[in-house]
Design an enzyme around this catalytic site. Structure first.
Site, PDB file in Angstrom:
ATOM      1  N   ASP A  44      36.380  47.767  47.569  1.00  0.00           N
ATOM      2  CA  ASP A  44      35.462  47.197  46.959  1.00  0.00           C
ATOM      3  C   ASP A  44      34.133  46.950  47.798  1.00  0.00           C
ATOM      4  OD1 ASP A  44      36.647  47.638  44.734  1.00  0.00           O
ATOM      5  OD2 ASP A  44      37.030  45.378  44.299  1.00  0.00           O
ATOM      6  N   ALA A  45      34.358  46.483  49.135  1.00  0.00           N
ATOM      7  CA  ALA A  45      33.212  45.918  49.883  1.00  0.00           C
ATOM      8  C   ALA A  45      32.545  47.031  50.376  1.00  0.00           C
ATOM      9  CB  ALA A  45      34.103  45.213  51.109  1.00  0.00           C
ATOM     10  N   TYR A  47      32.306  50.012  48.757  1.00  0.00           N
ATOM     11  CA  TYR A  47      31.467  50.198  47.546  1.00  0.00           C
ATOM     12  C   TYR A  47      30.111  49.368  47.356  1.00  0.00           C
ATOM     13  CZ  TYR A  47      30.323  51.600  42.848  1.00  0.00           C
ATOM     14  OH  TYR A  47      29.813  52.047  41.644  1.00  0.00           O
ATOM     15  N   ASP A  48      30.240  47.896  47.705  1.00  0.00           N
ATOM     16  CA  ASP A  48      29.197  47.142  47.636  1.00  0.00           C
ATOM     17  C   ASP A  48      28.113  47.607  48.633  1.00  0.00           C
ATOM     18  OD1 ASP A  48      30.221  45.748  45.303  1.00  0.00           O
ATOM     19  OD2 ASP A  48      31.007  44.033  46.533  1.00  0.00           O
ATOM     20  N   GLU A 125      32.751  29.584  37.840  1.00  0.00           N
ATOM     21  CA  GLU A 125      33.864  30.015  37.485  1.00  0.00           C
ATOM     22  C   GLU A 125      34.493  31.078  38.692  1.00  0.00           C
ATOM     23  OE1 GLU A 125      33.698  32.308  33.917  1.00  0.00           O
ATOM     24  OE2 GLU A 125      32.283  30.944  33.216  1.00  0.00           O
ATOM     25  N   LYS A 127      35.922  34.455  40.227  1.00  0.00           N
ATOM     26  CA  LYS A 127      35.816  35.822  39.889  1.00  0.00           C
ATOM     27  C   LYS A 127      37.026  36.385  40.080  1.00  0.00           C
ATOM     28  CE  LYS A 127      32.665  39.519  40.742  1.00  0.00           C
ATOM     29  NZ  LYS A 127      33.694  40.955  40.682  1.00  0.00           N
ATOM     30  N   ASP A 129      40.082  38.972  40.417  1.00  0.00           N
ATOM     31  CA  ASP A 129      39.872  40.523  40.616  1.00  0.00           C
ATOM     32  C   ASP A 129      40.664  41.278  39.836  1.00  0.00           C
ATOM     33  OD1 ASP A 129      39.038  42.736  42.086  1.00  0.00           O
ATOM     34  OD2 ASP A 129      39.919  41.956  43.738  1.00  0.00           O
ATOM     35  N   GLU A 184      39.406  38.867  31.853  1.00  0.00           N
ATOM     36  CA  GLU A 184      39.970  39.715  32.740  1.00  0.00           C
ATOM     37  C   GLU A 184      41.499  39.709  32.683  1.00  0.00           C
ATOM     38  OE1 GLU A 184      37.237  40.580  34.768  1.00  0.00           O
ATOM     39  OE2 GLU A 184      38.242  41.417  36.678  1.00  0.00           O
ATOM     40  N   TYR A 236      36.784  34.486  29.649  1.00  0.00           N
ATOM     41  CA  TYR A 236      35.849  33.900  30.033  1.00  0.00           C
ATOM     42  C   TYR A 236      34.355  33.969  29.049  1.00  0.00           C
ATOM     43  CZ  TYR A 236      35.512  38.532  32.376  1.00  0.00           C
ATOM     44  OH  TYR A 236      35.619  39.712  32.659  1.00  0.00           O
ATOM     45  N   LYS A 325      30.195  36.788  46.160  1.00  0.00           N
ATOM     46  CA  LYS A 325      31.084  37.653  46.595  1.00  0.00           C
ATOM     47  C   LYS A 325      31.531  36.934  47.957  1.00  0.00           C
ATOM     48  CE  LYS A 325      32.470  41.285  45.104  1.00  0.00           C
ATOM     49  NZ  LYS A 325      32.339  42.633  44.871  1.00  0.00           N
ATOM     50  N   CYS A 419      61.069  58.167  73.883  1.00  0.00           N
ATOM     51  CA  CYS A 419      60.333  57.133  74.249  1.00  0.00           C
ATOM     52  C   CYS A 419      59.292  57.767  75.111  1.00  0.00           C
ATOM     53  CB  CYS A 419      61.181  56.123  74.864  1.00  0.00           C
ATOM     54  SG  CYS A 419      60.146  54.730  75.632  1.00  0.00           S
ATOM     55  N   CYS A 422      59.743  56.528  79.110  1.00  0.00           N
ATOM     56  CA  CYS A 422      60.844  56.712  79.961  1.00  0.00           C
ATOM     57  C   CYS A 422      61.683  57.966  79.658  1.00  0.00           C
ATOM     58  CB  CYS A 422      61.810  55.733  80.008  1.00  0.00           C
ATOM     59  SG  CYS A 422      62.909  55.530  78.456  1.00  0.00           S
ATOM     60  N   CYS A 437      64.588  51.993  71.977  1.00  0.00           N
ATOM     61  CA  CYS A 437      64.744  52.549  73.328  1.00  0.00           C
ATOM     62  C   CYS A 437      65.848  51.891  73.854  1.00  0.00           C
ATOM     63  CB  CYS A 437      63.620  52.752  74.161  1.00  0.00           C
ATOM     64  SG  CYS A 437      63.759  53.265  75.896  1.00  0.00           S
ATOM     65  N   CYS A 442      63.654  51.057  81.115  1.00  0.00           N
ATOM     66  CA  CYS A 442      62.455  51.650  80.596  1.00  0.00           C
ATOM     67  C   CYS A 442      61.220  50.984  81.337  1.00  0.00           C
ATOM     68  CB  CYS A 442      62.330  51.717  79.065  1.00  0.00           C
ATOM     69  SG  CYS A 442      60.773  51.804  78.326  1.00  0.00           S
TER      70      CYS A 442
HETATM   71  S1  IVH Z   1      31.302  37.380  33.284  1.00  0.00           S
HETATM   72  C1  IVH Z   1      28.167  39.520  31.368  1.00  0.00           C
HETATM   73  N1  IVH Z   1      32.951  35.892  34.508  1.00  0.00           N
HETATM   74  O1  IVH Z   1      33.602  40.772  37.341  1.00  0.00           O
HETATM   75  C2  IVH Z   1      29.005  39.007  32.234  1.00  0.00           C
HETATM   76  N2  IVH Z   1      32.871  38.276  34.924  1.00  0.00           N
HETATM   77  O2  IVH Z   1      31.540  42.350  38.521  1.00  0.00           O
HETATM   78  C3  IVH Z   1      30.224  39.607  32.164  1.00  0.00           C
HETATM   79  N3  IVH Z   1      34.637  39.079  36.259  1.00  0.00           N
HETATM   80  O3  IVH Z   1      33.074  42.948  34.825  1.00  0.00           O
HETATM   81  C4  IVH Z   1      31.160  39.243  33.494  1.00  0.00           C
HETATM   82  N4  IVH Z   1      35.765  37.092  36.772  1.00  0.00           N
HETATM   83  O4  IVH Z   1      35.266  42.167  35.203  1.00  0.00           O
HETATM   84  C5  IVH Z   1      32.542  37.275  34.261  1.00  0.00           C
HETATM   85  N5  IVH Z   1      34.718  34.478  35.355  1.00  0.00           N
HETATM   86  C6  IVH Z   1      34.136  35.695  35.531  1.00  0.00           C
HETATM   87  C7  IVH Z   1      34.907  36.853  35.793  1.00  0.00           C
HETATM   88  C8  IVH Z   1      34.138  38.173  35.762  1.00  0.00           C
HETATM   89  C9  IVH Z   1      35.995  38.357  36.945  1.00  0.00           C
HETATM   90  C10 IVH Z   1      34.710  40.478  36.571  1.00  0.00           C
HETATM   91  C11 IVH Z   1      34.329  41.040  35.221  1.00  0.00           C
HETATM   92  C12 IVH Z   1      32.886  41.649  35.341  1.00  0.00           C
HETATM   93  C13 IVH Z   1      32.868  42.130  36.920  1.00  0.00           C
HETATM   94  C14 IVH Z   1      31.568  42.194  37.378  1.00  0.00           C
END
Ligand code: IVH
Length: 687
Positions: A44-45, A47-48, A125, A127, A129, A184, A236, A325, A419, A422, A437, A442
């Site tokens: 993910d990192a 990709y970001d 909140e 996030k 994963d 999620e 959420y 993040k 090895c 030796c 070994c 050795c």
């Molecule tokens: S709100 C329009 N709250 O993060 C707002 N998303 O990178 C939509 N996610 O697609 C999401 N925890 O899969 C929201 N507490 C949270 C979340 C959360 C994880 C994920 C979710 C979202 C993605 C975006």
């Protein structure tokens, strides 16, 4: 004025255009792998990082067609495995803030757009994963569940979502006619570990991480498989305008969802001041490993639903929310080769040589692969692109390969037969995961043994680092640790890379080490299974090395905390003529092989108690090791981590945040250095 050294504008433009094209292609390919094939090709990192680069290039060069850029997509096409579901309200993504500065920029923008004099109220909140799903209830019954897909069209995963225990099939009382809830789906870490243990038992390869496994588990043809994985869910968001119209704040939404029986995270908090929002983020960077689910950030949203309406959304993400993040703990990098290192016991450990990658706060270029079976279980080959994880101060780990990027010409890795140090054949006994070994002579083993002896947990000889040891062994100046104390100046001066000062310093350090406590000598000798606290116990009870050498297993085992395994290992060690020669060399060189008479009498006031020490205790103690020795001397234990068994956590300067948080969560007392001194005397905690 144009800098005459910089390339002409046309060239610059072409470079930018081709970079944009390249990034778009890469991101599209990663999207297909992630959303459609369920086999991510990038962490993910990472990709970001490339998404960020593309967004920035597009922002500064709007002249390049944006229409079909992946920066406008939320996810990807729905697969053919599941029927498509059209989302009534699109499922959006979130914009990311990678730093507090970026968070401030968002805060400013939001405040400005709202135009209010007072700062808005925020809801924070975690996030989670996992993967987003939208669940529809009609007349209180779960009728449909869909993945996000491309945001407008997702996949119908109703049958699979219906197997998730956290998700009620019927909600109520007083359920509205129609209710769509978003949240999620995630795999608890404990479940992930259990699944991987099962993979090991079945001889199958490892699941990479909880998120990928959650995603794969939800997108199964057979919902029995989904059911067996043990997925969970946090809700959420409520997506039903007619209902929301009756509510003003997200707090009401959460109460409503909760009253209907939907799981709402207990970690949600509301703040009026943005400083507090940032404190919340900091708190969760520290505590991120406490929950039994993975989190990769904090989501900050406006609390007022009216204000959310006012700000609206872009094509992919709402303006009223942002994801802060956390620093990444997983990255993808290239596995350059798999090498084997031989330790002082002869154990041969394979390890991954990686293209250096910054992850979990430091650059990782190597990671242990533990043993032959682990390499097979991780299913990695030299040349693979691999997922690497480094969480906090835990050692870095290779999780597994990106299979779709494996070269067709790559071969499985096999443990070498010989090895490299030796040339003796490696051996592996049936039922043992480790390869050895067995050659006591050795050079790698000798080197490691000497380095261990000179190391901080044992004799603590400064200046005798691995490089020096390597030289001394290669030049046959030193053959075992017994030779160290009779080293002569001219022997050292003849070695490569030494000079008068380094030789003087080394000889002084070696001289000083002659007077180390007996326990340090015992530790340094490298007796199997003998750790610092048991070495301490032996030294204290027997008083000198001759008494230990003469003791039988029964006498050793009669000591508190010493089991038959250690006792037998001690006896076997001192039966080995090679080791006896070493001891005699130490004796002849004047190394102290008996306990110092202690100045004060010490009582076992901490018998059976576990006292964890974190941070520096340098007001009273020379080092944390000294503090640990003081605990051991009183019959206590000082393990490296806090658990429910911990009696007390002693926190000095720079105490580990995760230890503090863990102790707090388990209601374990935390004391400072002075209280610790008193504890050592009385064994009792002050109230
Ligand atoms: S709100 C329009 N709250 O993060 C707002 N998303 O990178 C939509 N996610 O697609 C999401 N925890 O899969 C929201 N507490 C949270 C979340 C959360 C994880 C994920 C979710 C979202 C993605 C975006």
């Amino acid at each position: 004025m144009e800098d005459s050294n910089s390339p002409p504008d046309v060239i610059k433009a072409r470079v930018i255009e081709s970079r944009i094209t390249e990034l778009r292609a890469q991101i599209r390919a990663h999207n297909v792998a992630y959303y459609e094939l369920e086999e991510p090709t990038i962490a993910d990192a990472d990709y970001d990082l490339i998404s960020r680069e593309l967004v920035n290039l597009e922002l500064s060069h709007p002249e390049y067609e944006l229409e079909d850029s992946p920066t406008n997509d939320v996810g990807s096409k729905a697969s053919v495995l599941f029927s498509p579901v059209q989302h009534q309200v699109p499922m959006m993504s979130l914009d990311n803030a990678m730093s507090f500065d970026e968070l401030d920029v968002w805060h400013e923008r939001v405040s400005k757009s709202l135009g209010d004099v007072t700062s808005p109220r925020f809801v924070c909140e975690l996030k989670f994963d996992g993967l987003a799903v939208s669940i529809r209830y009609e007349m209180g019954k779960l009728v449909q569940a869909a993945t996000r897909g491309n945001g407008r069209i997702g996949e119908d995963v109703t049958a699979n979502v219906s197997t998730i225990k956290d998700i009620p099939k019927v909600i109520g009382p007083h359920a509205p006619n129609v209710l769509e809830v978003r949240g999620e789906v995630y795999l608890p870490i404990s479940r992930f570990k259990a699944l991987n243990e099962e993979q090991i038992r079945k001889g199958e390869s490892a699941y990479i991480n909880p998120r990928n496994t959650a995603s794969g588990s939800l997108r199964q043809k057979n919902s029995k498989v989904t059911a067996s994985r043990g997925l969970s869910f946090w809700s959420y968001q409520l997506e039903e305008k007619s209902l929301e119209l009756a509510m003003e704040y997200s707090s009401q939404t959460f109460e409503f969802l909760s009253a209907l029986g939907l799981p709402v995270s207990p970690e949600i908090e509301f703040f009026d001041r943005f400083e507090e929002v940032k404190e919340f983020c900091k708190k969760w960077i520290t505590n991120r490993h406490i929950p039994d689910y993975e989190i990769d950030g904090v989501v900050i949203k406006l609390d007022s639903l009216r204000d959310r309406e006012k700000l609206g959304s872009t094509s992919r993400a709402p303006r009223w929310a942002i994801a802060f993040k956390f620093p990444p703990e997983e990255r993808t990098t290239k596995l350059l080769s798999i090498e084997v290192s031989v330790g002082r016991t002869g154990r041969a450990t394979p390890f991954a040589v990686l293209e250096p990658v910054f992850v979990g706060g430091s650059t990782v270029a190597m990671a242990t692969l533990h043993n032959e079976d682990q390499v097979a279980y991780k299913n990695v080959r030299p040349g693979d692109v691999v997922f690497v994880r480094k969480a906090g101060d835990v050692i870095p780990e290779v999780l597994g390969p990106v299979l779709s990027q494996r070269s067709t010409t790559s071969d499985a890795w096999h443990f070498p037969k010989l090895c490299a140090s030796c040339n003796h054949a490696f051996t592996r006994q049936a039922g043992d995961a480790n390869t050895y070994c067995q050659n006591q002579l050795c050079p790698a083993r000798i080197r490691q043994g000497i380095s261990y002896f000179a190391g901080r947990t044992a004799m603590d000889i400064e200046g005798l680092g691995e490089q020096t040891v390597k030289l001394l062994v290669e030049e046959h100046v030193v053959e075992d640790v017994g030779d160290l104390f009779s080293l002569k100046e001219n022997q050292l001066l003849n070695s490569k890379g030494t000079n008068q000062t380094s030789v003087d310093n080394l000889l002084t350090a070696i001289g000083a080490a002659k007077d180390r406590p007996l326990a340090s000598v015992l530790i340094g000798l490298g007796i199997d299974h003998l750790g610092p606290s048991t070495a301490e116990m032996l030294a204290r009870q027997f008083g000198n090395i001759d008494a230990i050498m003469q003791a039988d297993a029964e006498a050793i085992e009669s000591l508190e905390g010493i089991g038959p395994k250690i006792a037998e290992s001690v006896v076997a060690f001192f039966c080995d003529p090679v080791q006896l020669t070493v001891v005699e060399k130490l004796r002849a060189a004047g190394v102290r092989l008996e306990e110092k008479v202690s100045e004060e009498e010490v009582f076992p006031v901490l018998q059976g108690k576990s006292v964890v020490v974190t941070g520096n205790l340098d007001n009273w103690f020379l080092s944390r090791d000294d503090a640990k020795k003081a605990i051991a001397a009183r019959g206590g234990k000082s393990p490296g981590s806090v658990s429910a068994q911990t009696y007390v956590l002693v926190a000095g300067n720079g105490a580990g945040q995760s230890k503090l948080a863990k102790a707090e969560s388990l209601s374990i007392p935390i004391i400072g250095e002075d209280a610790f001194r008193r504890l050592l005397q009385s064994g009792e905690l002050e109230t």
